[in-house]
Design an enzyme around this catalytic site. Structure first.
Site, short mmCIF file in Angstrom:
data_model
loop_
_atom_site.label_atom_id
_atom_site.label_comp_id
_atom_site.label_asym_id
_atom_site.label_seq_id
_atom_site.Cartn_x
_atom_site.Cartn_y
_atom_site.Cartn_z
N GLU A 1 -7.08 3.97 6.84
CA GLU A 1 -7.46 5.38 6.83
C GLU A 1 -7.05 6.04 8.16
O GLU A 1 -6.76 5.35 9.14
CB GLU A 1 -8.98 5.48 6.66
CG GLU A 1 -9.51 4.86 5.36
CD GLU A 1 -9.29 5.77 4.13
OE1 GLU A 1 -8.41 6.66 4.17
OE2 GLU A 1 -10.01 5.57 3.13
N HIS B 1 -3.15 7.73 3.95
CA HIS B 1 -3.43 6.33 4.23
C HIS B 1 -2.41 5.44 3.51
O HIS B 1 -1.86 5.81 2.47
CB HIS B 1 -4.87 5.94 3.88
CG HIS B 1 -5.22 5.82 2.44
ND1 HIS B 1 -6.24 6.54 1.85
CD2 HIS B 1 -4.72 5.05 1.45
CE1 HIS B 1 -6.33 6.22 0.58
NE2 HIS B 1 -5.42 5.31 0.29
N ASP C 1 -4.21 -5.02 -0.32
CA ASP C 1 -5.63 -4.81 -0.07
C ASP C 1 -6.48 -5.24 -1.27
O ASP C 1 -5.97 -5.50 -2.35
CB ASP C 1 -5.90 -3.33 0.27
CG ASP C 1 -5.17 -2.36 -0.64
OD1 ASP C 1 -4.70 -2.77 -1.73
OD2 ASP C 1 -5.07 -1.17 -0.28
N ASN D 1 -4.68 11.53 2.07
CA ASN D 1 -4.85 11.72 3.52
C ASN D 1 -3.83 10.88 4.30
O ASN D 1 -4.02 10.60 5.47
CB ASN D 1 -6.28 11.37 3.95
CG ASN D 1 -6.66 9.93 3.64
OD1 ASN D 1 -5.82 9.14 3.19
ND2 ASN D 1 -7.90 9.56 3.87
C1 GLP Z 1 -5.57 3.35 -2.87
C2 GLP Z 1 -4.79 2.10 -2.48
C3 GLP Z 1 -3.45 2.44 -1.89
C4 GLP Z 1 -2.75 3.44 -2.78
C5 GLP Z 1 -3.53 4.72 -2.81
C6 GLP Z 1 -2.92 5.77 -3.72
O1 GLP Z 1 -6.43 3.79 -1.89
N1 GLP Z 1 -5.50 1.25 -1.56
O2 GLP Z 1 -2.69 1.25 -1.74
O3 GLP Z 1 -1.46 3.68 -2.30
O4 GLP Z 1 -4.84 4.46 -3.28
O5 GLP Z 1 -3.33 5.56 -5.03
P1 GLP Z 1 -2.60 6.15 -6.29
O6 GLP Z 1 -1.30 5.45 -6.37
O7 GLP Z 1 -3.50 5.81 -7.46
O8 GLP Z 1 -2.47 7.60 -6.07
#
Ligand code: GLP
Length: 236
Positions: free
Chosen positions: A136, A131, A63, A129
């Site tokens: 989402e 995702h 992404d 959540n």
């Molecule tokens: C973001 C990214 C995800 C990631 C998530 C968790 O929203 N788009 O790909 O897995 O956050 O982030 P973190 O690893 O910093 O907890």
């Protein structure tokens, strides 16, 4: 789904490294799907300091924030360069173009890239959540790459990387759930108590679009690598 619980992020990331190294050494790793965020950082650090050679492996990222140029230090393109690609060259690296003005065209372009580069191993983090990528709750399980609106919860969680919540982009391009599910092998990592509920729902809950990661129950080769905190709400 396989689930393994480790003492901490470092040990879980070491296990992820071993899976990746085995596939690479068996000539089974041609395309890697990569994630950003704090979750894969220890893994990328291990990869950078390893002698693994990725010069014949391409990478496709999950992404990118809408509106951010690759030179912006909050963009995921920048993150990947800083934490992995600069030190560990890949054959080719792909990520959605956050600056694309025609979103539909950009999604088509990225879907075509994914079609030409079937992912052998997909690295995933998970949102609180549940995702995955930026898909989402409520995202269709049939989705391909799309422009998505971020939830207030995700904006709140990600604001730590920005000056304020107002600076967090409100939209992002993300591989869809179907795109993620077409990876041959998936490694999902989760660390910390803020992920415990998402992991419980993903592993023990029913498969529902309200819990995007729950679809992984239907994938034939998924391994979830957690620390003890992220696993703390699981029954067994
Ligand atoms: C973001 C990214 C995800 C990631 C998530 C968790 O929203 N788009 O790909 O897995 O956050 O982030 P973190 O690893 O910093 O907890």
């Amino acid at each position: 789904m396989k689930l393994e619980v480790y003492k901490n992020q470092e040990e879980a990331s070491q296990r992820a490294y071993e899976i990746i190294a085995a596939e690479l050494n068996n000539n089974q790793l041609h395309v890697m799907g990569l994630a950003t965020g704090s979750t894969p950082l220890a893994l990328y650090n291990i990869l950078v300091n390893s002698d693994l050679d990725f010069s014949n492996v391409s990478a496709a990222n999950l992404d990118e924030y809408k509106g951010l140029e690759a030179s912006n230090d909050q963009s995921y393109a920048y993150f990947m360069r800083e934490h992995l690609f600069k030190q560990k060259p890949f054959l080719k690296t792909y990520i959605p173009d956050g600056t694309a003005s025609d979103a539909a065209k950009e999604c088509d372009r990225y879907n075509a890239i994914l079609k030409d580069h079937p992912i052998d191993i997909q690295i995933l983090g998970i949102g609180s959540n549940a995702h995955i990528g930026f898909n989402e709750p409520g995202t269709s399980f049939e989705s391909q790459t799309q422009l998505v609106d971020l939830t207030p919860e995700t904006i709140e969680a990600n604001k730590r990387f920005f000056e304020s919540a107002n600076d967090v982009p409100k939209q992002a391009f993300s591989m869809g759930i179907a795109s993620i599910m077409s990876a041959k092998k998936i490694i999902l990592m989760a660390f910390g108590t803020s992920k415990a509920e998402a992991i419980r729902l993903t592993v023990e809950g029913s498969i529902t679009e309200d819990v995007p990661a729950s679809i992984l129950q239907n994938h034939k080769d998924v391994i979830i690598l957690c620390d003890e905190e992220a696993a703390s709400q699981l029954k067994k």
